[in-house]
Motif scaffolding. Structure first.
Motif, short mmCIF file in Angstrom:
data_model
loop_
_atom_site.label_atom_id
_atom_site.label_comp_id
_atom_site.label_asym_id
_atom_site.label_seq_id
_atom_site.Cartn_x
_atom_site.Cartn_y
_atom_site.Cartn_z
N ASP A 138 10.72 -6.81 12.82
CA ASP A 138 9.95 -6.40 11.64
C ASP A 138 10.41 -7.16 10.40
O ASP A 138 9.59 -7.54 9.55
CB ASP A 138 10.12 -4.90 11.40
N LEU A 139 11.71 -7.38 10.26
CA LEU A 139 12.24 -8.07 9.08
C LEU A 139 11.88 -9.56 9.11
O LEU A 139 11.52 -10.15 8.09
CB LEU A 139 13.76 -7.90 9.00
N GLU A 166 -3.69 -7.49 14.90
CA GLU A 166 -4.06 -6.33 14.08
C GLU A 166 -3.48 -6.39 12.67
O GLU A 166 -3.77 -5.51 11.85
CB GLU A 166 -3.56 -5.05 14.76
N GLY A 167 -2.68 -7.42 12.38
CA GLY A 167 -2.07 -7.53 11.06
C GLY A 167 -0.82 -6.69 10.89
O GLY A 167 -0.34 -6.52 9.76
N ARG A 168 -0.28 -6.18 11.97
CA ARG A 168 0.97 -5.40 11.91
C ARG A 168 2.14 -6.38 12.05
O ARG A 168 2.68 -6.60 13.12
CB ARG A 168 0.99 -4.36 13.03
N LYS A 174 6.64 -7.18 5.75
CA LYS A 174 5.81 -7.83 4.73
C LYS A 174 4.40 -7.26 4.64
O LYS A 174 3.73 -7.43 3.62
CB LYS A 174 5.76 -9.34 4.95
N THR A 175 3.94 -6.57 5.69
CA THR A 175 2.64 -5.92 5.62
C THR A 175 2.76 -4.40 5.59
O THR A 175 1.74 -3.70 5.54
CB THR A 175 1.74 -6.33 6.81
N GLY A 176 3.98 -3.88 5.63
CA GLY A 176 4.20 -2.45 5.55
C GLY A 176 4.21 -1.73 6.88
O GLY A 176 4.53 -0.55 6.96
#
Length: 286
Positions: free
Chosen positions: A234-235, A268-270, A274-276
Motif C-alpha cells: 500500500d505504501l 479499480e484504482g485501489r 496515495k488513493t486512500g
C-alpha cells in the motif's frame, strides 16, 4: 575524508519519490534543482518539498525552513542541470520514458557529471543504451519515504566506471543512509525480494488464507519485519508493485507472475495510500 554530498544536485521529476530525494539532499546541505514537465507540476513539486521540510523541522531537524528552501530551485527545462555534479532521474517506472528522460538530461551535463536512475527494477544495461556516456550512469534506488528510509541500493552496471559505486556510496552515507551495492540484474536485490514476498502475500489474500492484517502481523511479529508485505505494498503503490512484477516476469519467468487480485485492484484504482484505499483504508495519506 568525510563523506559529503555534491554541492549541486539535480532531480528529474518532482513526484513523491523525486520530492523525497530533493528533500534528503537539501537536509544534507546540497543546493537542489528539481525539473518538472510544466509549471503546474513544478508548483506541486515545490509544495511537496516545502511540506516535507516542515515535517523534518517539526521532528527536530536543527535548521530553518527558509534557509533550506533558499537552496531549492524548481524549473521546467533540463538545461537548468548544466552545472550539477549529480542528477537523479525519478520519473515513472517505464523503460521508454526513462531512456528518453536520461538522454535529454545527459545532453545538458558536463562529461564528468554523474547521472543516476532511481529505477527499482529496470536493468541499467537497457537504460545505458540511450546514452553517449554509459560509464557515468549508475543506479541510485531510494526507498519511500526517502528522508526517513535507512537504505540506498546502488546498482553498478557492466559499463559503470569502476570508481563510481564507492563515490556514490559516500554520498549515500552523507545523507545518513546505509548503502548496499548490487550487480545490475532484474529487480536488483531489494525489489526482487520485496516483490517475491508481496506476491505470495497477495496470493494468500486471494485464496482466503488469512486477512491482510493477520498476514502482515505474521511477518511483523514472527519475522521482525517493521511493516508487513501488504501494508508495504500500500505504501509503495499497488501500481508500482504490478509494474515491477510484470518486469520481473518478463526477465525471470512465471514465478513473478502478478496475481489476478493485484491486477484487479489496480484496474479499480485501489492503489494504496496515495488513493486512500488498497489492502487498507487510508485517511489523508496516512
Amino acid at each position: 575524508m568525510t563523506d559529503t554530498t555534491p554541492a549541486r544536485v539535480g532531480v528529474l521529476g518532482g513526484g513523491r519519490m523525486g520530492a523525497g530525494i530533493a528533500h534528503a539532499f537539501l537536509l544534507a546541505g546540497s543546493a537542489v534543482t528539481v525539473v518538472e514537465r510544466d509549471g503546474r507540476a513544478s508548483d506541486a513539486a515545490r509544495e511537496r518539498i516545502r511540506h516535507g521540510i516542515g515535517q523534518s523541522i517539526a521532528r527536530g531537524f536543527p535548521g530553518g525552513a527558509a534557509e533550506l528552501l533558499s537552496r531549492l530551485t524548481v524549473a521546467t527545462d533540463p538545461a537548468a542541470f548544466g552545472l550539477h555534479g549529480l542528477v537523479v532521474e525519478a520519473v515513472p517506472e517505464d523503460l521508454d520514458l526513462k531512456r528518453e528522460a536520461l538522454a535529454r538530461v545527459e545532453a545538458q551535463l558536463a562529461a564528468d557529471a554523474v547521472l543516476a536512475s532511481n529505477t527499482s527494477s529496470i536493468p541499467l544495461a537497457l537504460l545505458a543504451e540511450a546514452l553517449e556516456r554509459p560509464a557515468r550512469l549508475i543506479g541510485l534506488h531510494f526507498f519511500n519515504p526517502v528522508p526517513a528510509s535507512a537504505l540506498v541500493e546502488i546498482v553498478a552496471g557492466a559499463q559503470t566506471a569502476a570508481e563510481l559505486p564507492d563515490t556514490v556510496a559516500g554520498w549515500a552515507r552523507a545523507l545518513g543512509k546505509t548503502p548496499i551495492t548490487v550487480r545490475d540484474s532484474p529487480g536488483f536485490a531489494s525489489s526482487r525480494l520485496g516483490v517475491a514476498i508481496a506476491i505470495e502475500a497477495i496470493r494468500m489474500v486471494e485464496e482466503g488464507v488469512a486477512s491482510p492484517a493477520d498476514i502482515d502481523r505474521a511477518m511483523e511479529l514472527g519475522y521482525r519485519h517493521p511493516t508487513g508485505p501488504l501494508k508495504t505494498t500500500d505504501l509503495v503503490g499497488l501500481d508500482v508493485r504490478l509494474g515491477i512484477a510484470e518486469q520481473l516476469e518478463r526477465e525471470l519467468g512465471p514465478r513473478f507472475a502478478p496475481p489476478r487480485l493485484l491486477r484487479d485492484m489496480v484496474a479499480e484504482g485501489r492503489l494504496g495510500r496515495k488513493t486512500g484505499r488498497g489492502f487498507y483504508e487510508w485517511e489523508d495519506g496516512r
